[in-house]
Motif scaffolding. Structure first.
Motif, mmCIF file in Angstrom:
data_model
loop_
_atom_site.group_PDB
_atom_site.id
_atom_site.type_symbol
_atom_site.label_atom_id
_atom_site.label_comp_id
_atom_site.label_asym_id
_atom_site.label_seq_id
_atom_site.Cartn_x
_atom_site.Cartn_y
_atom_site.Cartn_z
ATOM 1 N N TYR A 486 21.931 5.851 -79.002
ATOM 2 C CA TYR A 486 21.436 5.499 -80.331
ATOM 3 C C TYR A 486 22.416 4.516 -80.954
ATOM 4 N N GLN A 487 22.013 3.928 -82.050
ATOM 5 C CA GLN A 487 22.831 2.877 -82.656
ATOM 6 C C GLN A 487 23.359 3.282 -84.021
ATOM 7 N N VAL A 488 24.608 2.903 -84.269
ATOM 8 C CA VAL A 488 25.239 3.063 -85.579
ATOM 9 C C VAL A 488 25.865 1.718 -85.945
ATOM 10 N N LYS A 489 25.330 1.094 -87.004
ATOM 11 C CA LYS A 489 25.839 -0.194 -87.468
ATOM 12 C C LYS A 489 25.894 -1.222 -86.335
ATOM 13 N N GLY A 490 24.829 -1.190 -85.516
ATOM 14 C CA GLY A 490 24.713 -2.183 -84.458
ATOM 15 C C GLY A 490 25.462 -1.859 -83.186
ATOM 16 N N ARG A 491 26.172 -0.737 -83.150
ATOM 17 C CA ARG A 491 26.919 -0.362 -81.948
ATOM 18 C C ARG A 491 26.193 0.764 -81.230
ATOM 19 N N ASN A 492 26.130 0.660 -79.900
ATOM 20 C CA ASN A 492 25.489 1.695 -79.096
ATOM 21 C C ASN A 492 26.411 2.908 -78.964
ATOM 22 N N LYS A 493 25.866 4.049 -79.317
ATOM 23 C CA LYS A 493 26.624 5.287 -79.256
ATOM 24 C C LYS A 493 25.968 6.270 -78.294
ATOM 25 N N CYS A 494 26.770 7.223 -77.792
ATOM 26 C CA CYS A 494 26.269 8.278 -76.905
ATOM 27 C C CYS A 494 26.495 9.624 -77.586
ATOM 28 N N SER A 495 25.437 10.427 -77.685
ATOM 29 C CA SER A 495 25.517 11.731 -78.351
ATOM 30 C C SER A 495 25.739 12.847 -77.328
ATOM 31 N N ASP A 496 26.036 14.026 -77.818
ATOM 32 C CA ASP A 496 26.148 15.249 -77.005
ATOM 33 C C ASP A 496 27.209 15.160 -75.913
ATOM 34 N N VAL A 497 28.268 14.431 -76.162
ATOM 35 C CA VAL A 497 29.330 14.318 -75.163
ATOM 36 C C VAL A 497 30.245 15.545 -75.257
ATOM 37 N N PHE A 498 30.586 16.116 -74.089
ATOM 38 C CA PHE A 498 31.481 17.272 -74.023
ATOM 39 C C PHE A 498 32.915 16.777 -73.932
ATOM 40 N N SER A 499 33.689 16.974 -74.996
ATOM 41 C CA SER A 499 35.093 16.573 -75.013
ATOM 42 C C SER A 499 35.946 17.801 -74.694
ATOM 43 N N LYS A 500 36.489 17.827 -73.491
ATOM 44 C CA LYS A 500 37.176 19.024 -72.981
ATOM 45 C C LYS A 500 38.547 19.218 -73.617
ATOM 46 N N HIS A 501 38.811 20.473 -74.003
ATOM 47 C CA HIS A 501 40.128 20.844 -74.505
ATOM 48 C C HIS A 501 40.880 21.690 -73.480
ATOM 49 N N VAL A 502 40.191 22.663 -72.881
ATOM 50 C CA VAL A 502 40.809 23.561 -71.902
ATOM 51 C C VAL A 502 39.832 23.789 -70.764
ATOM 52 N N GLU A 503 40.345 23.865 -69.545
ATOM 53 C CA GLU A 503 39.502 24.027 -68.361
ATOM 54 C C GLU A 503 39.482 25.481 -67.900
ATOM 55 N N ILE A 504 38.354 25.927 -67.415
ATOM 56 C CA ILE A 504 38.204 27.291 -66.928
ATOM 57 C C ILE A 504 39.265 27.586 -65.867
ATOM 58 N N GLY A 505 39.932 28.745 -66.014
ATOM 59 C CA GLY A 505 40.975 29.121 -65.077
ATOM 60 C C GLY A 505 42.332 28.519 -65.368
ATOM 61 N N GLN A 506 42.421 27.638 -66.364
ATOM 62 C CA GLN A 506 43.695 27.002 -66.697
ATOM 63 C C GLN A 506 44.648 28.027 -67.321
ATOM 64 N N THR A 507 45.908 27.960 -66.941
ATOM 65 C CA THR A 507 46.916 28.824 -67.546
ATOM 66 C C THR A 507 47.267 28.300 -68.932
ATOM 67 N N VAL A 508 47.131 29.166 -69.917
ATOM 68 C CA VAL A 508 47.441 28.779 -71.294
ATOM 69 C C VAL A 508 48.492 29.736 -71.837
ATOM 70 N N LYS A 509 49.553 29.181 -72.391
ATOM 71 C CA LYS A 509 50.639 29.991 -72.919
ATOM 72 C C LYS A 509 50.261 30.566 -74.279
ATOM 73 N N VAL A 510 50.672 31.785 -74.514
ATOM 74 C CA VAL A 510 50.397 32.434 -75.786
ATOM 75 C C VAL A 510 51.145 31.701 -76.901
ATOM 76 N N GLY A 511 50.429 31.353 -77.960
ATOM 77 C CA GLY A 511 51.036 30.698 -79.108
ATOM 78 C C GLY A 511 51.174 29.203 -78.978
ATOM 79 N N GLU A 512 50.814 28.626 -77.813
ATOM 80 C CA GLU A 512 50.974 27.191 -77.620
ATOM 81 C C GLU A 512 49.666 26.465 -77.907
#
Length: 602
Positions: A486-512
């Motif tokens: 879709y377009q915003v101010k003449g620029r082509n944009k892509c919706s519904d993109v998954f922006s990953k923060h953490v991956e399944i099975g990834q070790t994550v430190k408590v409090g970090e």
């Protein structure tokens, strides 16, 4: 009202302090174990923990009905009056409901039991979720029912303390509420909000994961406190050792794998997993066996017209279920209420149930003597088979995973782990491993939760159960689906993109905190930024609309009172704790914003 947002694909260089405090300085830690079938609580003073961690008090005065049996836990049953006000919890609720049913005065009352399973794998859980009562004809908001139960246990514990003349008030108590590690984030938030409704301040509450808590308790037990295998003094909990915790409860089986680190800390090796293979599944199999003997219409009539007798039948099976052993021969006798035989005769035109059994496939395995149905123990043991098979297969799958290499011990905790049939199944299938069962396995979770409340820093890292990300909009790229363009101010944009923060099975430190991301309001007059949060069972999803993805909830960042023109909001999430946390700030001014998750917005 929710507002859309744009995502800045450039990594933020924000180095603001997003630290989280996990330490409590309260005089006393109290834990509530809100189980599927039974519930209880435990507590200890900070001074006790520092001198003798084993000194943990549980309530041992639950009285089981008219038989005056003393129990360490009470049934998770709640009874509401016809006007929907709270009447009773536990054995008292069970007894009162049975009494009402005997007098046929129960139809306008609300009786809830085993309702905790309504939160398991519920992807549409919300604050408006309703659950049916025992009759199936009346419903109540689930959160209200849970809050009734938590409030009862909280008040019971406070009265216990008052009777001991401790001089404490509720502000001196740090509360811990246990939940299965396999529960999703929505269910955890649901329980936290239910506790808040029950009068526990949010800042005085911590969520503890059940198998982790049980492991913490077992680590401090002396060797003589184990009924099978060996205890901590035999090297099971030495640095470098790896073990599996199998928390076998009434509703679910909750599995985690841990490694002991230097300094007496623990890290999770395999993401929490499990399923609905708890003790209640055996109960369901028993009732299905009775259905095959008398027929579904008879059981429905029996449940509707003879509620007191149904409760008695299930209670009797609960006792027999605990006593059946793998080497049992002969038969087990169950007293069958006269109301069940009467219902059978009414629906089957006067047919004799005793004679009808002889016409079923069970003819060689059952017989009727007096008011008792005698069943071959081989058939009774078969009721456990599907459940134990599911548990064993799941344990094998985890142990075959490369991350579990070196695990040589299975720690069995939870009430269902006291069942001899389940113990035998695990010992037989894992004879090459050390199987450890504490003598009070049913209390390991609630006692461990008290220890966790005193020292939550024992767990230093966990494995992400899902891939977490947010739905964003970015510039359209070659290869993106055309239907997302879709377009915003003449620029082509892509919706519904998954922006990953953490991956399944990834070790994550408590409090970090991980991967700070920047977001911008689309309009200058908005009062909040809303960031949709998604989870996926895939490692690297591209779009939030993929089959592996599910909407989890949203991050809400309030902006009221701020100038939002050209504003960049830095959002940072923490995944390693028992609950996810989020913090946000204005990048330009470094002003902290009260960001929060809402996982119950469905």
């Amino acid at each position: 009202m929710a507002y859309c947002q744009e995502y800045d694909p450039k990594d933020s260089n924000n180095d603001s302090d997003f630290s989280v405090s996990y330490k409590s300085n309260k005089i006393l830690v109290a834990a509530i174990d809100f189980g599927t079938t039974f519930s209880g609580y435990a507590f200890s003073f900070k001074s006790w923990f520092e001198t003798d961690p084993n000194k943990i008090v549980t309530n041992s005065t639950w009285v089981a009905g008219q038989k005056n049996l003393i129990s360490l836990k009470t049934p998770t049953c709640i009874l509401l009056q016809p006007n929907k006000s709270f009447h009773s919890f536990g054995y008292e609720a069970e007894e009162k409901y049975a009494e009402l049913a005997l007098e046929e005065e129960h139809e306008d009352w609300y009786f809830f039991k085993r309702f905790k399973m309504s939160l398991f794998n519920n992807t549409t859980l919300s604050r408006d979720t309703e659950i049916p009562d025992d009759s199936g004809n009346k419903k109540m908001p689930a959160q209200k029912i849970f809050s009734h139960g938590i409030r009862f246990l909280k008040n019971h514990l406070v009265k216990h303390l008052e009777s001991s003349h401790t001089g404490l008030n509720e502000s001196d108590i740090h509360w811990v509420l246990t939940v299965p590690a396999i529960w999703n984030d929505s269910a955890k938030q649901f329980m936290r909000e239910a506790a808040s409704q029950a009068g526990i301040k949010d800042t005085h509450l911590m969520i503890s994961l059940e198998p982790e808590a049980a492991a913490m308790y077992c680590r401090i037990l002396p060797v003589e406190k184990f009924v099978s295998g060996g205890g901590g003094n035999l090297g099971v909990f030495k640095p470098g050792s790896k073990y599996m915790v199998a928390d076998l409860g009434g509703g679910t089986v909750d599995i985690t794998v841990q490694e002991v680190l230097e300094g007496d800390n623990l890290k999770e090796l395999h993401k929490a997993s499990g399923g609905a293979w708890g003790g209640t599944k055996v109960d369901e199999n028993f009732m299905q066996m009775i259905v095959k003997v008398v027929g579904e219409p008879v059981i429905q009539r029996f449940k509707c017209d003879s509620k007191s007798d149904e409760l008695d039948l299930l209670r009797e099976f609960e006792i027999k279920k605990r006593s059946i052993r793998p080497d049992a021969t002969g038969k087990t006798a169950f007293r069958i209420p006269i109301s069940l035989t009467e219902a059978f005769e009414e629906i089957n035109n006067g047919a004799d149930l005793r004679q009808s059994i002889k016409q079923t496939p069970y003819a060689k395995h059952m017989n009727w003597v007096g008011d008792k149905l005698k069943v071959d123990n081989a058939m009774i043991k078969e009721l456990f088979t599907k459940v134990s098979d599911s548990i064993v297969q799941h344990l094998k799958d985890i142990l075959n995973n490369p991350v579990s290499r070196g695990v040589d011990t299975i720690l069995m905790v939870g009430g269902f782990s006291e069942c001899a049939m389940i113990q035998e199944a695990i010992k037989t299938n894992f004879s090459h491993m050390k199987i450890i069962i504490p003598e009070d396995a049913g209390l390991a979770v609630v006692k461990g939760a008290v220890l966790f409340g005193h020292n939550p820093a024992t767990i230093v890292s966990r494995k992400a159960k899902y891939t977490y990300g947010v739905k964003i909009t970015r510039d359209f790229k070659e290869g993106d689906p055309q239907d997302k363009k879709y377009q915003v101010k003449g620029r082509n944009k892509c919706s519904d993109v998954f922006s990953k923060h953490v991956e399944i099975g990834q070790t994550v430190k408590v409090g970090e905190s991980l991967n700070p991301q920047s977001y911008f309001p689309l309009h200058s007059d908005v009062e909040e930024v809303v960031v949709p949060l998604y989870i996926s069972t895939d490692e690297d999803p591209s779009y939030t609309t993929e089959p592996s993805c599910n909407y989890l909830g949203k991050i809400v960042v309030p902006l009221k009172g701020s100038s939002v023109k050209d504003k960049e909001i830095v959002v940072q999430m923490t995944f390693g704790g028992t609950e996810m946390t989020v913090e946000a700030e204005e990048k330009k001014s470094s002003k902290k914003l009260r960001a929060q998750f809402d996982f119950l917005d469905h």
